[in-house]
Scaffold this motif. Sequence first.
Motif, PDB file in Angstrom:
ATOM      1  N   MET A 115      52.351  54.232  43.027  1.00 45.42           N
ATOM      2  CA  MET A 115      53.758  54.227  42.041  1.00 45.42           C
ATOM      3  C   MET A 115      52.920  53.076  40.537  1.00 45.42           C
ATOM      4  N   PRO A 116      53.093  53.481  39.457  1.00 46.35           N
ATOM      5  CA  PRO A 116      52.991  52.382  38.669  1.00 46.35           C
ATOM      6  C   PRO A 116      53.216  50.617  39.542  1.00 46.35           C
ATOM      7  N   SER A 117      52.659  49.933  39.304  1.00 51.79           N
ATOM      8  CA  SER A 117      53.076  48.675  40.215  1.00 51.79           C
ATOM      9  C   SER A 117      52.702  47.589  39.567  1.00 51.79           C
ATOM     10  N   LYS A 118      52.925  46.791  39.903  1.00 50.54           N
ATOM     11  CA  LYS A 118      52.400  45.454  39.225  1.00 50.54           C
ATOM     12  C   LYS A 118      50.977  44.642  40.187  1.00 50.54           C
ATOM     13  N   GLU A 119      52.296  45.158  41.592  1.00 49.60           N
ATOM     14  CA  GLU A 119      50.700  45.469  42.909  1.00 49.60           C
ATOM     15  C   GLU A 119      49.424  45.446  42.972  1.00 49.60           C
ATOM     16  N   PHE A 120      49.854  46.667  42.313  1.00 49.27           N
ATOM     17  CA  PHE A 120      48.111  47.070  41.862  1.00 49.27           C
ATOM     18  C   PHE A 120      47.304  46.364  41.031  1.00 49.27           C
ATOM     19  N   LEU A 121      47.685  46.094  40.557  1.00 52.27           N
ATOM     20  CA  LEU A 121      46.800  44.500  39.685  1.00 52.27           C
ATOM     21  C   LEU A 121      46.644  43.517  40.002  1.00 52.27           C
ATOM     22  N   THR A 122      47.429  43.145  40.984  1.00 52.08           N
ATOM     23  CA  THR A 122      47.019  41.832  42.066  1.00 52.08           C
ATOM     24  C   THR A 122      46.127  41.766  42.773  1.00 52.08           C
ATOM     25  N   TYR A 123      46.742  43.839  43.567  1.00 53.69           N
ATOM     26  CA  TYR A 123      45.124  43.869  44.409  1.00 53.69           C
ATOM     27  C   TYR A 123      44.136  44.081  43.960  1.00 53.69           C
ATOM     28  N   LEU A 124      43.998  44.546  42.828  1.00 52.22           N
ATOM     29  CA  LEU A 124      42.593  44.285  42.511  1.00 52.22           C
ATOM     30  C   LEU A 124      41.692  42.660  41.786  1.00 52.22           C
ATOM     31  N   PHE A 125      42.748  42.375  41.531  1.00 51.88           N
ATOM     32  CA  PHE A 125      42.335  40.910  40.885  1.00 51.88           C
ATOM     33  C   PHE A 125      42.188  40.467  42.241  1.00 51.88           C
ATOM     34  N   ILE A 126      42.547  40.496  43.505  1.00 53.30           N
ATOM     35  CA  ILE A 126      42.483  39.762  44.716  1.00 53.30           C
ATOM     36  C   ILE A 126      41.029  40.081  45.035  1.00 53.30           C
ATOM     37  N   THR A 127      40.182  41.323  44.752  1.00 54.30           N
ATOM     38  CA  THR A 127      39.602  41.205  45.675  1.00 54.30           C
ATOM     39  C   THR A 127      38.501  40.779  45.405  1.00 54.30           C
TER      40      THR A 127
ATOM     41  N   SER B  77      61.293  42.941  48.548  1.00 51.82           N
ATOM     42  CA  SER B  77      60.268  42.619  47.857  1.00 51.82           C
ATOM     43  C   SER B  77      58.799  42.115  48.444  1.00 51.82           C
ATOM     44  N   ALA B  78      59.293  41.155  49.852  1.00 50.91           N
ATOM     45  CA  ALA B  78      58.693  40.450  50.322  1.00 50.91           C
ATOM     46  C   ALA B  78      57.558  41.444  50.748  1.00 50.91           C
ATOM     47  N   ILE B  79      57.332  42.486  51.482  1.00 52.31           N
ATOM     48  CA  ILE B  79      56.638  43.429  51.970  1.00 52.31           C
ATOM     49  C   ILE B  79      55.950  44.261  50.774  1.00 52.31           C
ATOM     50  N   ARG B  80      56.422  44.131  49.672  1.00 53.77           N
ATOM     51  CA  ARG B  80      55.743  44.352  48.295  1.00 53.77           C
ATOM     52  C   ARG B  80      54.752  43.768  48.426  1.00 53.77           C
ATOM     53  N   HIS B  81      54.818  42.285  47.612  1.00 56.34           N
ATOM     54  CA  HIS B  81      54.019  41.612  47.480  1.00 56.34           C
ATOM     55  C   HIS B  81      52.991  41.327  48.657  1.00 56.34           C
ATOM     56  N   LYS B  82      52.769  41.490  49.488  1.00 52.94           N
ATOM     57  CA  LYS B  82      52.076  41.122  50.981  1.00 52.94           C
ATOM     58  C   LYS B  82      51.249  42.749  50.471  1.00 52.94           C
ATOM     59  N   THR B  83      51.563  43.829  49.783  1.00 54.65           N
ATOM     60  CA  THR B  83      50.517  44.793  50.016  1.00 54.65           C
ATOM     61  C   THR B  83      49.926  44.372  48.872  1.00 54.65           C
ATOM     62  N   GLY B  84      50.213  43.631  47.660  1.00 57.91           N
ATOM     63  CA  GLY B  84      49.116  43.762  46.575  1.00 57.91           C
ATOM     64  C   GLY B  84      48.021  42.814  47.489  1.00 57.91           C
ATOM     65  N   ILE B  85      48.261  41.387  47.570  1.00 55.16           N
ATOM     66  CA  ILE B  85      47.485  40.729  48.598  1.00 55.16           C
ATOM     67  C   ILE B  85      46.413  41.166  50.065  1.00 55.16           C
ATOM     68  N   PHE B  86      47.193  43.056  50.195  1.00 57.11           N
ATOM     69  CA  PHE B  86      46.254  43.114  51.160  1.00 57.11           C
ATOM     70  C   PHE B  86      45.211  43.236  51.826  1.00 57.11           C
ATOM     71  N   PRO B  87      44.479  42.795  51.080  1.00 62.90           N
ATOM     72  CA  PRO B  87      42.730  43.594  51.031  1.00 62.90           C
ATOM     73  C   PRO B  87      42.917  41.758  51.404  1.00 62.90           C
ATOM     74  N   LEU B  88      42.879  40.706  51.343  1.00 62.84           N
ATOM     75  CA  LEU B  88      42.705  39.048  52.031  1.00 62.84           C
ATOM     76  C   LEU B  88      43.463  39.478  53.202  1.00 62.84           C
ATOM     77  N   ILE B  89      45.132  39.957  53.791  1.00 57.85           N
ATOM     78  CA  ILE B  89      45.286  40.896  55.463  1.00 57.85           C
ATOM     79  C   ILE B  89      44.098  41.273  55.892  1.00 57.85           C
ATOM     80  N   TYR B  90      43.557  41.789  55.370  1.00 55.51           N
ATOM     81  CA  TYR B  90      42.328  42.897  55.689  1.00 55.51           C
ATOM     82  C   TYR B  90      41.859  42.060  56.778  1.00 55.51           C
TER      83      TYR B  90
END
Length: 354
Positions: free
Chosen positions: A119-131, A328-341
């Motif tokens: 969905m529209p999300s701040k985490e979408f941009l975080t995810y792309l930034f961390i990649t 919020s904690a789990i939502r923010h973790k999805t934003g950095i999922f490339p690191l976790i992966y």
Amino acid sequence: MQFLIKRSTAAFLLIAMANLVVAFATFFVLPPKFFYDSAIIIYDKLNEVGYIGSYPLTILFYKVTGLRHLPFPLIALLQFPILMYVLYKIGIPEGFEKLNVKNVLAYLGIFMIAIFIAMPSKEFLTYLFITPIVFMCANKRFSFRKTVVLSVLMLVVFGAFYRPYFALIPIIAGGMYLISCINFKNKTMTVIFYGLLIAFFLSLSSGILKGQYFSEMSRELVNKTRMNSADANSLILSPVKPDTWYGEMIAIFYGFFTVNVPVNGLKHILSPQIVVFIIWQLLLFYILLVRFSKCLRNRNEYQFELFILLVLFSFFILQGVFEPDLGSAIRHKTGIFPLIYFALYYEHFRKKIQ
């Protein structure tokens, strides 16, 4: 001509396609509280659009791209494949089709991405930034020193313009690295402990300069208005008010364990989604802790991997300072999922490069 596809690749594609359906269906299934942030981003009723701050920049992104004019299910169909393509380019580990703890954690991570970031999300941009940070460590096209310098610059810039606490990650990660150079009996736990102390001293300096500690000006401020809300059943509330130095220290340690080792969250046994997160988080933290310990013991061999794990654990520490609730904690973790992966499968990526 015969076309062959690896089992691991086939499993990844099947999981991605199944979760694309989940991403599409979230708008029709999930309750309105899941879309509070999305509504703020899309409708921008307070005219917050701008160039500094997570909300202003995210609103600007959806405005410039035109995504704000599309229905949420269609946005999901556009965003989720991009997120999966990122993981695909990082790499699909051998044996991804097998049911084991590590793979199940990745499967659930992808499922949570479908729920929280499609969905529209701040985490979408975080995810792309961390990649790019992950790509630099996975491909090793740059020297280790250049990778660290570029990553630190990215984190500082992202913190300055988007999420301020990201600018603190290099400070905590750097401090933890220096501590790891000293011989301790239990180096892994000692490094994390000192990471928490660094976060506390950063908060203490904020208290001296601004009159408020980190958790007091973030988590406590947000939760103060949500105390009696029916939607906030997983609030993180420190047992001691963080308006003194010792109260802030307790709040930071309590927040870290509540977010990352959330055994106290089992009181929400009647909320299945919270219980699933608790199990996922406990297993994830344990596996990453084991890998962190291995990288600390072999720091010269696992330079890039150790760097990723230092960034991850610094983020986990900061979550303990700023996160208002488990959702919020789990939502923010999805934003950095490339690191976790990457951290979950770094052995595979090492073999791939070799």
